[in-house]
Design an enzyme around this catalytic site. Structure first.
Site, PDB file in Angstrom:
ATOM      1  N   CYS A   2       0.678  -1.180   0.001  1.00 33.91           N
ATOM      2  CA  CYS A   2      -0.112  -0.078  -0.229  1.00 33.91           C
ATOM      3  C   CYS A   2       0.846   1.136  -0.068  1.00 33.91           C
ATOM      4  CB  CYS A   2      -0.868   0.121   1.319  1.00 33.91           C
ATOM      5  SG  CYS A   2      -1.723  -1.565   1.399  1.00 33.91           S
ATOM      6  N   ARG A  27       1.406   1.684  -6.286  1.00 37.27           N
ATOM      7  CA  ARG A  27       1.487   0.708  -5.097  1.00 37.27           C
ATOM      8  C   ARG A  27       0.142  -0.042  -4.575  1.00 37.27           C
ATOM      9  NH1 ARG A  27       6.391   1.805  -2.364  1.00 37.27           N
ATOM     10  NH2 ARG A  27       5.509   0.190  -0.925  1.00 37.27           N
ATOM     11  N   TRP A  78      -3.705  -1.816  -1.447  1.00 39.12           N
ATOM     12  CA  TRP A  78      -3.671  -3.219  -2.095  1.00 39.12           C
ATOM     13  C   TRP A  78      -4.111  -4.198  -1.025  1.00 39.12           C
ATOM     14  CZ3 TRP A  78      -1.479  -8.024  -2.266  1.00 39.12           C
ATOM     15  CH2 TRP A  78      -1.767  -8.677  -3.558  1.00 39.12           C
ATOM     16  N   ASN A 102       0.764  -0.249   6.111  1.00 39.54           N
ATOM     17  CA  ASN A 102       1.384  -0.985   4.944  1.00 39.54           C
ATOM     18  C   ASN A 102       1.978  -2.242   5.429  1.00 39.54           C
ATOM     19  OD1 ASN A 102       2.416  -1.917   2.218  1.00 39.54           O
ATOM     20  ND2 ASN A 102       3.969  -0.298   2.571  1.00 39.54           N
ATOM     21  N   GLY A 103       1.555  -3.397   4.749  1.00 42.50           N
ATOM     22  CA  GLY A 103       2.087  -4.547   5.216  1.00 42.50           C
ATOM     23  C   GLY A 103       1.246  -5.487   5.831  1.00 42.50           C
ATOM     24  N   GLU A 489       8.623 -12.643 -21.169  1.00 42.01           N
ATOM     25  CA  GLU A 489       8.422 -11.519 -20.819  1.00 42.01           C
ATOM     26  C   GLU A 489       7.167 -10.970 -21.793  1.00 42.01           C
ATOM     27  OE1 GLU A 489       8.711  -9.522 -18.463  1.00 42.01           O
ATOM     28  OE2 GLU A 489       8.762  -7.321 -19.340  1.00 42.01           O
ATOM     29  N   LYS A 493       3.658  -9.514 -20.114  1.00 40.69           N
ATOM     30  CA  LYS A 493       3.048  -8.178 -20.294  1.00 40.69           C
ATOM     31  C   LYS A 493       1.824  -8.091 -20.903  1.00 40.69           C
ATOM     32  CE  LYS A 493       6.330  -5.352 -19.380  1.00 40.69           C
ATOM     33  NZ  LYS A 493       6.777  -6.220 -18.150  1.00 40.69           N
ATOM     34  N   GLU A 496      -0.551  -9.406 -18.070  1.00 39.20           N
ATOM     35  CA  GLU A 496      -0.440  -8.266 -16.975  1.00 39.20           C
ATOM     36  C   GLU A 496      -1.462  -6.986 -17.345  1.00 39.20           C
ATOM     37  OE1 GLU A 496       3.181  -6.609 -16.367  1.00 39.20           O
ATOM     38  OE2 GLU A 496       2.760  -5.901 -14.350  1.00 39.20           O
ATOM     39  N   HIS A 512       6.085 -30.363 -27.585  1.00 44.04           N
ATOM     40  CA  HIS A 512       6.191 -31.428 -26.597  1.00 44.04           C
ATOM     41  C   HIS A 512       4.813 -31.227 -25.445  1.00 44.04           C
ATOM     42  CE1 HIS A 512      10.161 -32.962 -27.184  1.00 44.04           C
ATOM     43  NE2 HIS A 512      10.435 -31.705 -27.396  1.00 44.04           N
ATOM     44  N   LYS A 612       2.926  -2.332  -8.013  1.00 43.05           N
ATOM     45  CA  LYS A 612       4.046  -2.164  -8.575  1.00 43.05           C
ATOM     46  C   LYS A 612       5.171  -2.673  -7.614  1.00 43.05           C
ATOM     47  CE  LYS A 612       7.137  -0.111 -11.480  1.00 43.05           C
ATOM     48  NZ  LYS A 612       7.325  -0.584 -12.605  1.00 43.05           N
TER      49      LYS A 612
END
Ligand code: M6R
Length: 617
Positions: A2, A27, A78, A102-103, A489, A493, A496, A512, A612
């Site tokens: 957060c 965040r 968050w 936060n946490g 990547e 992306k 995301e 395979h 982030k």
């Protein structure tokens, strides 16, 4: 994850908080809120959803007390404990105490059952609110406000930080840190500001203090005081001056931060080369001296630990470090490495790779290995971040602030750093042997700039392809060698920011299993620069082509075979050392996901369910 801001001074506090929260929304953005002092006590205004909801609530309800307040705290969340609802939004109130957090409080169940026994009735489902009652209990027992925060904080297990106000102590804000970051600065106009990172502070001052774990900050109109959480003893803060500017954290005319950051890659590379190398030396790859350089140069093995995009850059780093630097390299996800027993060779150095420098799993591995006396290095973009302070030596990337949740310029500057490490190790083995690689490397910023911004800037081409494939069911990205991590990547992306299902595969692995998925509804993005692996990748492409997928080929402009096999073709710029094609390839996959996200109308810079910096496990 957060974002927290606290301000007391002479400016309108809510204005400072809202501006600060805008900078911190990356965040987390499930819910937002502010609390501010008024002559009638502390008022809280909060809502589920983004900051704009709270702003429009305020706009619909003008309030002179709000505009006149000079002390307050704010939060962007968050969600971890409890859904993203208005009740669970911060700030939380417990009697006269109001707080943001936060946490995670790991022992919240035990704390909650104790508090219920004492007759408290928490309103929210969060672990955060409980802390307020712990502070209240201490004050009831006769402790001062600051000591109550200290004593309550000591009862908590887990990495977190709190910022707390109390109605009985107007004009005072107390912040405590253990794990989750807190940065402090004196406002040149009087008073002070506390935040989860430096971005909300930069418009007032560049002189900041990063709180250490186990420290408490007390801010008031008189200034700042730091105390030890354990003993309450005063600590003299060592302020540092940051070189990030406010302009870097604005969109600069681009519709999204992500796009701006994609286009900033050439200058981010220049800054990273210039700051990481000793430019007073004419020999190639002389790393600017610091503690980390000795650790790196004396290592017999490197173990790169990272998450997400930083993990993929580490995979490419492995190719270069082994190929040019001739050093064995292990790469692992921090979340996996953390819980398995690993065997490291003598003189192995553990490297925590993290743009934010705060990722919980990466940090946990670094701490664990440090305890076992393994030498540690950090590679991060954020000065003052926890990894940068806890690693035995730290290398920085000089990407400047990256606001978009999707990592772009932080990725390519990590690549640049690995390339410099590989070159420096090569030079160590044999002087002069890195010269050619060095010359190829320093051309990269120019090459990338022309690729992005030249007359035929690649974005236009990619936008047109994106328009034609936007309704496809799913995407495969395939590549070999260093193009394989770029395939991973690219898929990350796309998931995301565009919420499109995508997979990245080593091209040779398709047959395979995953080839069973390939039909007309799928797109296969083939990353096949003119390198050592191209021919093999092309034969894998033939297998896919026969199954009816739409092919987007990415390769050398003169590769007529690849062009013929592709429905759409993106030409890479001519590049002497094909190992370095990963830089333009990265730009291609970044822009493809960007354009598809824009077509889908998603929130490009703040994709759903993400943040982030991932400071929870
Ligand atoms: O800050 P870090 O580099 O440690 O972050 C690791 C991942 O969370 C991050 O790279 C994530 O995968 C990105 N948002 C991807 O664009």
């Amino acid at each position: 994850m957060c974002g927290i801001v606290g301000y007391v001074g002479t400016r309108p506090a809510v204005d400072v908080l809202v501006r600060g929260l805008k900078r911190l929304e990356y965040r987390g953005y499930d819910s937002t809120g502010v609390a501010f002092e008024t002559p009638r006590g502390i008022l809280i205004e909060k809502s589920e959803g983004k900051l704009e909801r709270v702003e429009s609530l305020m706009g619909a309800n003008p309030n002179a007390d709000r505009s006149n307040s000079v002390c307050g705290i704010g939060h962007t969340r968050w969600a971890t404990h409890g859904k993203p609802t208005t009740t669970n939004a911060h700030p939380h109130r417990a009697g006269s105490v109001v707080l943001v957090h936060n946490g995670i409080i790991e022992n919240y169940r035990e704390i909650k059952s104790e508090l219920l026994k004492l007759g408290y009735k928490p309103e929210s489902e969060t672990d955060s609110e409980l802390f307020g009652y712990l502070v209240l209990e201490e004050m009831k027992a006769g402790q001062s406000f600051v000591n109550s925060v200290r004593r309550a904080f000591k009862k908590i297990d887990g990495a977190c930080s709190f910022v707390v106000m109390d109605e009985k102590h107007p004009g005072v804000i107390v912040g405590a840190r253990n794990g989750s970051p807190l940065v402090l600065a004196k406002d040149p106009q009087g008073g002070a500001i506390l935040a989860s990172d430096a971005q909300p502070i930069l418009e007032y001052t560049k002189d900041v203090y990063f709180l250490e774990n186990g420290e408490v900050a007390i801010i008031s109109p008189q200034g700042v005081e730091i105390q030890s959480l354990e003993t309450g003893a005063r600590i003299t803060p060592a302020f540092v001056t940051l070189n990030w500017s406010v302009d870097q954290i604005d969109k600069g005319g681009y519709p999204h931060y992500m796009l701006k950051e994609i286009y900033e890659q050439p200058s981010a590379l220049v800054d990273t080369f210039n700051s990481s190398l000793d430019r007073s030396r004419s020999e190639p790859f002389v790393l600017a001296p610091h503690k980390g350089v000795d650790l790196l140069m004396n290592a017999k093995e490197l173990t790169l630990i990272a998450c997400g995009t930083s993990y993929y850059s580490s995979m490419i780093g492995k190719y270069w470090l082994e190929n040019y630097g001739e050093i064995p390299v292990n790469v692992d996800f921090a979340s996996e490495y953390r819980y398995r027993s690993s065997v490291l060779r003598e003189q192995s150095v553990l490297v925590g790779v993290s743009q934010s420098g705060e990722t919980a799993d990466t940090l946990a591995v670094l701490r664990e290995l440090k305890k076992k006396n393994v030498p540690t290095l950090g590679l991060t973009n954020v000065r003052g971040s926890t990894i940068s302070r806890e690693a035995g030596g730290t290398f920085f990337t000089y990407a400047g602030p990256e606001i978009g949740v999707a990592a772009t310029k932080s990725f390519t500057t990590q690549l640049a750093t690995f390339l410099m490490w590989a070159g420096a190790l090569r030079e160590k083995h044999k002087k002069g042997s890195g010269q050619k690689l060095f010359e190829e490397m320093i051309q990269l910023p120019h090459l990338l700039k022309s690729y992005l911004e030249g007359d035929n800037g690649v974005q236009k081409k990619i936008r047109s392809i994106a328009t034609q494939v936007q309704n496809k069911k799913g995407f495969f990205f395939i590549g070999r060698g260093p193009s394989f991590p770029i395939a991973l990547e690219g898929a990350l992306k796309l998931k995301e920011i565009a919420y499109i299902h995508a997979e990245g595969y080593a091209a040779g692995e398709l047959k395979h299993g995953p080839i069973a998925m390939i039909d007309e509804s799928m797109v296969v993005v083939v990353l096949a620069p003119k390198d050592h692996w191209r021919e093999k990748t092309i034969s894998n492409l033939e297998e896919v082509k026969a199954r009816g997928a739409t092919i987007i080929g990415v390769g050398d402009a003169n590769d007529s075979h690849l062009k013929d096999l592709s429905h759409h073709f993106v030409a890479l710029p001519a590049i002497e050392n094909e190992d370095l094609s990963v830089f333009p390839l990265a730009a291609v996959v970044q822009l493809l996901s960007y354009e598809l996200a824009v077509l889908k109308g998603t929130d490009v810079d703040q994709p759903r369910n993400l943040a982030k910096s991932v400071t929870v496990e």
